[in-house]
Write a protein that holds these residues in place. Structure first.
Motif, PDB file in Angstrom:
ATOM      1  N   TYR A  61       1.285  -1.177   0.076  1.00 58.10           N
ATOM      2  CA  TYR A  61      -0.403   0.354  -0.431  1.00 58.10           C
ATOM      3  C   TYR A  61       0.926   1.348  -0.287  1.00 58.10           C
ATOM      4  O   TYR A  61       0.640   1.901  -0.148  1.00 58.10           O
ATOM      5  N   GLU A  62       1.523   0.930   0.463  1.00 59.72           N
ATOM      6  CA  GLU A  62       3.193   1.992   0.309  1.00 59.72           C
ATOM      7  C   GLU A  62       3.454   3.252  -0.931  1.00 59.72           C
ATOM      8  O   GLU A  62       3.637   3.832  -0.993  1.00 59.72           O
ATOM      9  N   VAL A  63       3.237   2.508  -2.132  1.00 56.33           N
ATOM     10  CA  VAL A  63       3.732   2.897  -3.382  1.00 56.33           C
ATOM     11  C   VAL A  63       2.478   3.035  -4.019  1.00 56.33           C
ATOM     12  O   VAL A  63       3.080   4.773  -4.478  1.00 56.33           O
ATOM     13  N   LEU A  64       1.407   3.281  -4.014  1.00 56.56           N
ATOM     14  CA  LEU A  64       0.195   4.232  -3.797  1.00 56.56           C
ATOM     15  C   LEU A  64       0.476   5.368  -3.455  1.00 56.56           C
ATOM     16  O   LEU A  64       0.494   5.467  -2.729  1.00 56.56           O
ATOM     17  N   GLY A  65       0.587   6.929  -4.305  1.00 55.58           N
ATOM     18  CA  GLY A  65       0.977   7.841  -2.998  1.00 55.58           C
ATOM     19  C   GLY A  65       0.727   9.057  -4.404  1.00 55.58           C
ATOM     20  O   GLY A  65       1.142   8.912  -5.830  1.00 55.58           O
ATOM     21  N   PHE A  66       0.391   9.895  -3.511  1.00 52.81           N
ATOM     22  CA  PHE A  66       0.230  11.185  -4.750  1.00 52.81           C
ATOM     23  C   PHE A  66       1.347  11.814  -4.880  1.00 52.81           C
ATOM     24  O   PHE A  66       1.756  12.548  -5.901  1.00 52.81           O
ATOM     25  N   ALA A  67       2.205  11.184  -3.740  1.00 49.17           N
ATOM     26  CA  ALA A  67       3.589  12.753  -3.626  1.00 49.17           C
ATOM     27  C   ALA A  67       4.118  12.029  -5.263  1.00 49.17           C
ATOM     28  O   ALA A  67       4.981  12.749  -5.145  1.00 49.17           O
ATOM     29  N   THR A  68       5.030  10.522  -5.269  1.00 48.71           N
ATOM     30  CA  THR A  68       5.902  10.258  -6.435  1.00 48.71           C
ATOM     31  C   THR A  68       4.973   9.966  -7.613  1.00 48.71           C
ATOM     32  O   THR A  68       3.798   9.831  -7.522  1.00 48.71           O
ATOM     33  N   MET A  69       6.372  10.190  -9.019  1.00 43.62           N
ATOM     34  CA  MET A  69       5.331   9.828 -10.633  1.00 43.62           C
ATOM     35  C   MET A  69       4.784   8.770 -10.486  1.00 43.62           C
ATOM     36  O   MET A  69       4.201   8.253 -10.916  1.00 43.62           O
ATOM     37  N   GLN A  70       6.201   8.106  -9.652  1.00 47.81           N
ATOM     38  CA  GLN A  70       5.762   6.334  -9.430  1.00 47.81           C
ATOM     39  C   GLN A  70       4.626   5.592  -8.885  1.00 47.81           C
ATOM     40  O   GLN A  70       3.328   5.182  -9.691  1.00 47.81           O
ATOM     41  N   GLY A  71       3.750   6.403  -8.144  1.00 47.28           N
ATOM     42  CA  GLY A  71       2.507   6.689  -7.317  1.00 47.28           C
ATOM     43  C   GLY A  71       1.718   6.835  -8.038  1.00 47.28           C
ATOM     44  O   GLY A  71       0.418   6.675  -8.306  1.00 47.28           O
ATOM     45  N   ARG A  72       1.270   7.927  -8.483  1.00 44.04           N
ATOM     46  CA  ARG A  72       0.507   8.540  -9.981  1.00 44.04           C
ATOM     47  C   ARG A  72       0.255   8.089 -10.702  1.00 44.04           C
ATOM     48  O   ARG A  72      -0.837   7.314 -11.325  1.00 44.04           O
ATOM     49  N   LEU A  73       1.676   7.074 -11.236  1.00 45.15           N
ATOM     50  CA  LEU A  73       1.199   6.151 -12.764  1.00 45.15           C
ATOM     51  C   LEU A  73       0.819   4.945 -12.099  1.00 45.15           C
ATOM     52  O   LEU A  73       0.079   3.853 -12.604  1.00 45.15           O
TER      53      LEU A  73
END
Length: 156
Positions: free
Chosen positions: A53-65
């Protein structure tokens, strides 16, 4: 005389097979969407992208993708509901079941329930999209006109 139109017979084997099929569709297409996203940004592939669940996030480009891949996957799974479930009334049931099993898998993978708000928001949005679009497609098919007489008309 009883009507057999849309009669529902309890078939647990069919329901279990449909649940397994929808889980396979969910994870295989999520893997394909994530692989496509990873190829765009030259990122390494990992099971963390699916279950952490830590991968999904608004802060990083990888999270947004990754969020985008989850949203696109819900659209793909809505097509799976349309092709394999074919009942508008069951779309929400199968959608929640797929995401419930995904939450259980994430819980097992991380050793605790997901605690990131972004993970919960993405999954609620995916549930809503998958259920609404799947139900729309199924209802559109169910409401299609049924031809009553296809034979030639006779002149009387």
């Amino acid at each position: 005389m009883a009507s057999n139109f849309r009669s529902y017979i309890w078939d647990p084997v069919l329901i279990i097979c449909q649940i397994v099929l929808m889980q396979c569709i969910y994870y295989s297409f999520l893997g394909l969407w994530l692989a496509g996203v990873d190829s765009l940004v030259q990122s390494s592939r990992s099971l963390d992208q699916i279950f952490s669940y830590e991968v999904l996030g608004f802060a990083t480009m990888q999270g947004r993708l990754s969020m985008m891949a989850f949203i696109l996957n819900s659209l793909t799974c809505a097509l799976g509901l349309w092709f394999f479930i074919r009942r508008g009334k069951q779309c929400l049931d199968f959608t929640v079941t797929v995401h419930f099993f995904h939450m259980i898998c994430c819980w097992i993978y991380n050793s605790h329930l997901p605690s990131a708000l972004s993970w919960w928001l993405v999954n609620v949005a995916c549930i809503a999209l998958m259920a609404v679009i799947g139900e729309y497609l199924c209802m559109r098919t169910e409401l299609r006109a049924i031809p009553v007489n296809t034979g030639p008309k006779s002149n009387l």
